[in-house]
Design a protein around this motif. Structure first.
Motif, short mmCIF file in Angstrom:
data_model
loop_
_atom_site.label_atom_id
_atom_site.label_comp_id
_atom_site.label_asym_id
_atom_site.label_seq_id
_atom_site.Cartn_x
_atom_site.Cartn_y
_atom_site.Cartn_z
N LEU A 210 44.41 33.33 38.75
CA LEU A 210 44.67 32.84 37.35
C LEU A 210 44.17 34.26 36.47
CD1 LEU A 210 42.62 29.62 37.42
CD2 LEU A 210 45.01 29.81 37.16
N LYS A 214 40.11 32.58 32.61
CA LYS A 214 39.92 31.44 33.19
C LYS A 214 39.37 31.49 34.52
CE LYS A 214 44.45 29.79 31.42
NZ LYS A 214 45.77 28.85 31.99
N LYS A 217 34.29 30.33 35.05
CA LYS A 217 33.54 29.07 35.52
C LYS A 217 33.83 29.00 36.87
CE LYS A 217 34.21 26.23 31.19
NZ LYS A 217 34.53 25.05 30.81
N TYR A 218 32.70 29.17 37.76
CA TYR A 218 32.72 29.14 39.12
C TYR A 218 31.38 28.55 39.76
CZ TYR A 218 30.36 33.61 38.46
OH TYR A 218 29.92 34.60 38.37
N GLU A 240 36.26 27.13 39.28
CA GLU A 240 36.67 25.71 38.89
C GLU A 240 38.01 25.18 38.28
OE1 GLU A 240 35.22 23.49 34.74
OE2 GLU A 240 33.52 24.14 36.14
N ASN A 241 38.64 26.12 37.77
CA ASN A 241 39.81 26.08 37.08
C ASN A 241 40.87 25.98 38.45
OD1 ASN A 241 39.39 25.56 34.44
ND2 ASN A 241 39.22 27.61 34.15
#
Length: 309
Positions: A210, A214, A217-218, A240-241
């Motif tokens: 990504l 993006k 968030k992890y 996360e994404n």
């Protein structure tokens, strides 16, 4: 009698370990000569360790860690020529000799260089990711494997408890085609059988993941390789994404590729392992930046108002 039975079972396991290859559970269900995940510790003792991967990420039990800042990706946009191989268990793209790239930041504590990336998937675009989120599996998972820059090989890095940094990306089904994957998926036709290998040209690492905005968030935890020898030397980052692929793209993996035994390459994922008390940390993502900007805006506004009065 029980001792005799145990002796024969141990003898059978040792025989299998010396004469058969490890495999995933779906293979083990159909072939008594291959060693499934529950017995991988008989293939290599490290597979029975206390810091194994993958794990289920129970989001409500994760611990916020403000040190998990955005990553610094260098050279991920660079085009390179690599090779893609059916290694009998998955497809793997070797990038170690072909690109000057590195990742740091995100509290990794060091700079890491990419070696290869590979995939895990299920059957007919069904559940197939290795890590799970609150018990739920995605159809696929991409693993981008790195080692510390000072090491020359994966074998060297595995002697260091944090020698390997693995970036995990969930892959979800999308209504539209992800054109960034077109060339890779086209190449699958040339590596249908185990040990087949072909060139894949003018690709970049960034096209398979990504955009950086993006990737803030992890989740982070200390774990292992998810295949034998299951070495516990991996710093795991699971984003996360998810990455979107169309159903047709997902099916290309399970419908075209074959395992070492000639059967369809499906169900190629290790079940989740016990956390054994390990904590899973989460980044604060863009919320930290948003909060900082909001605070700065408030200070500027207050300062401006005070001068107007």
């Amino acid at each position: 009698m029980k001792c005799l039975i145990s002796f024969y079972l141990l003898t059978l396991i040792l025989h299998l370990s010396s004469s058969a290859d490890w495999c995933y559970q779906e293979q083990a269900n159909n072939d008594v000569h291959c060693i499934g995940p529950e017995l991988w510790k008989e293939v290599n003792a490290q597979c029975g360790g206390t810091r194994q991967s993958p794990v289920n990420i129970a989001t409500k039990k994760t611990v916020l860690d403000e040190r998990l800042t955005p990553f610094n990706f260098t050279g991920y946009q660079n085009l390179f020529n690599g090779t893609i191989k059916n290694n009998g268990h998955t497809v793997e793209v070797d990038v170690s000799q072909n690109i000057m790239a590195a990742v740091s930041g995100g509290n990794l504590g060091d700079t890491y260089k990419p070696l290869q990336f590979h995939f895990h998937w299920g059957t007919d675009a069904g559940a197939g990711s290795e890590h799970t989120i609150d018990g739920e599996q995605y159809p696929m998972e991409l693993h981008l494997v790195h080692i510390k820059q000072r090491y020359n090989s994966l074998e060297d890095a595995l002697n260091d408890p944090s020698g390997v940094a693995a970036l995990g990306f969930f892959i979800e089904e999308s209504n539209s085609t992800n054109t960034n994957y077109d060339q890779l998926i086209q190449a699958l036709k040339s590596i249908q059988n185990a040990d087949n290998i072909t060139a894949i040209r003018n690709i970049s690492l960034s096209q398979f993941i990504l955009s950086e905005d993006k990737l803030t968030k992890y989740y982070r935890y200390n774990g292992s390789l998810t295949t034998p020898n299951c070495s516990e030397a991996v710093v795991w980052t699971v984003f996360e994404n998810p990455i979107p692929l169309s159903r047709e793209q997902l099916l290309a993996f399970s419908s075209q590729l074959k395992l070492s035994d000639g059967n369809p390459m499906v169900g190629v994922f290790r079940p989740v392992q016990s956390r054994n008390g390990r904590l899973v940390y989460r980044s604060s993502g863009p919320a930290v930046l948003a909060s900082a900007l909001l605070l700065l805006t408030s200070i500027i506004t207050a300062f401006s108002l005070s001068h107007l009065n």
